[in-house]
Design an enzyme around this catalytic site. Sequence first.
Site, short mmCIF file in Angstrom:
data_model
loop_
_atom_site.label_atom_id
_atom_site.label_comp_id
_atom_site.label_asym_id
_atom_site.label_seq_id
_atom_site.Cartn_x
_atom_site.Cartn_y
_atom_site.Cartn_z
N TRP A 30 19.04 1.72 5.42
CA TRP A 30 19.19 2.56 7.28
C TRP A 30 20.29 3.00 6.67
CZ3 TRP A 30 16.48 4.21 10.56
CH2 TRP A 30 14.66 3.20 10.69
N LYS A 44 15.80 -3.83 19.70
CA LYS A 44 15.49 -4.59 19.13
C LYS A 44 15.97 -5.61 19.83
CE LYS A 44 14.54 -2.33 14.83
NZ LYS A 44 15.78 -1.11 14.97
N ASP A 88 26.26 1.26 13.34
CA ASP A 88 25.20 1.56 13.71
C ASP A 88 24.74 0.04 13.86
OD1 ASP A 88 22.54 1.59 14.64
OD2 ASP A 88 21.54 2.38 11.94
C1 LIG Z 1 15.17 0.05 13.59
C2 LIG Z 1 16.61 0.92 13.32
C3 LIG Z 1 17.53 2.15 13.20
C4 LIG Z 1 16.07 3.20 14.26
O1 LIG Z 1 16.29 2.67 14.89
P1 LIG Z 1 15.52 4.14 16.15
O2 LIG Z 1 15.84 3.84 17.33
O3 LIG Z 1 13.89 3.81 15.87
O4 LIG Z 1 15.33 5.77 15.77
C5 LIG Z 1 18.14 2.18 12.58
N1 LIG Z 1 19.43 1.13 12.15
C6 LIG Z 1 18.83 -0.11 12.04
C7 LIG Z 1 20.10 -0.52 11.48
C8 LIG Z 1 17.54 -0.58 12.46
O5 LIG Z 1 17.90 -1.80 12.51
#
Ligand SMILES: *Cc1c(COP(=O)(O)O)cnc(C)c1O
Length: 348
Positions: free
Chosen positions: A89, A183, A159
């Site tokens: 990511w 999530k 993030d």
């Molecule tokens: C799932 C995830 C993403 C993706 O997010 P989207 O909402 O699908 O754009 C980005 N960063 C991390 C750390 C993730 O676990």
Amino acid sequence: MLPAEIIAQLREEFSGQGADPTILEVPFSGPRFRRVLEEAEARLRRLVDIASDYAVLFLQGGATAQFAAVPLNLLGAAGRADYVHTGYWSRRAIDEACRYGSIRIAASMSAGDPPAIAPRDTWRLDPHAAYVHITSNETADGIEFDAAPDVGRVALVSDMTASFLTQPVDVGRYGLIYASAQKNLGAAGLTIVIVRRDLLARAHPHTPAVLHYGLQAQAGSRLNTPPMFSVYVANLMLGWLEREGGLAQMDQRARARAAQLYAAIDGCETVYRCAAPRAQRSRISVCFRLHDERLMPLFLEQATAAGLLNLAGHGRIGGLRACLYNAMPLAGAQALAHWLRGFARRHG
Ligand SMILES: *Cc1c(COP(=O)(O)O)cnc(C)c1O
């Protein structure tokens, strides 16, 4: 997963039996939705302890839109930022940010290396960077930061999609935190951004209005129609998180769930292996592999038949992964741990 009580509430509200219109049938500009948004923000501020010098935004486009929004809004006159590469990511965030400015990789990893977060003292940080970007939990690789790294006076951006609301966070250590909701906070379509207000004035003039933090902050996240259903579900989840005891409680639960699985994996080391360094193992994304990868189809088929779902690893990484987000009960992790031991006995 969502808590069963929230699924039950949604089922009841959307049964078609109610007298009032559902949240899907009211205007976003009206008082009813405004109250939902205000309640969600107030709950989030209480839960995470977010001070008033931070804006909370409810945006669309997922974490992936933030991979672009962060450089567009924050690069400013410096024009450059440092990114810490720790897995899949963070790589995605880097690739997107490179479209907008001069992006330096402060700490890296090579293809084929086992997952790991490079020690802080090996990072090469630029004291004049606009910000330093990290990925708190590498969901595809199974590792996570245990705390906010010290990056001096430069704004730290994280993030937090996978670990958001799974543990207390010292917001004051960050310039900006972003997390998409699917999530740990309910339904896809919503992304939360927590941003220090002094960073709102740096946006590039080409920043699209929907991704422009300053404009969205001014408009109370209602510059256009917000993802109303996702905000509604997030507000229910925030209420649930408060009732369940808050973020310290979520952290305890996350640790207890993950400990169940790592004990089973480590205890059957002739069948499974977990490549993540022990001190960095994720509480949320338990990634592991079968020594004999030919058993993968059989493993997944038998697990699914036992009600243990979605255990295939991230598509680009392979292997196996248990996703243990906030609503996963300890019993779910216990059931998987028990089943892992059984599979190992049958195929070890
Ligand atoms: C799932 C995830 C993403 C993706 O997010 P989207 O909402 O699908 O754009 C980005 N960063 C991390 C750390 C993730 O676990």
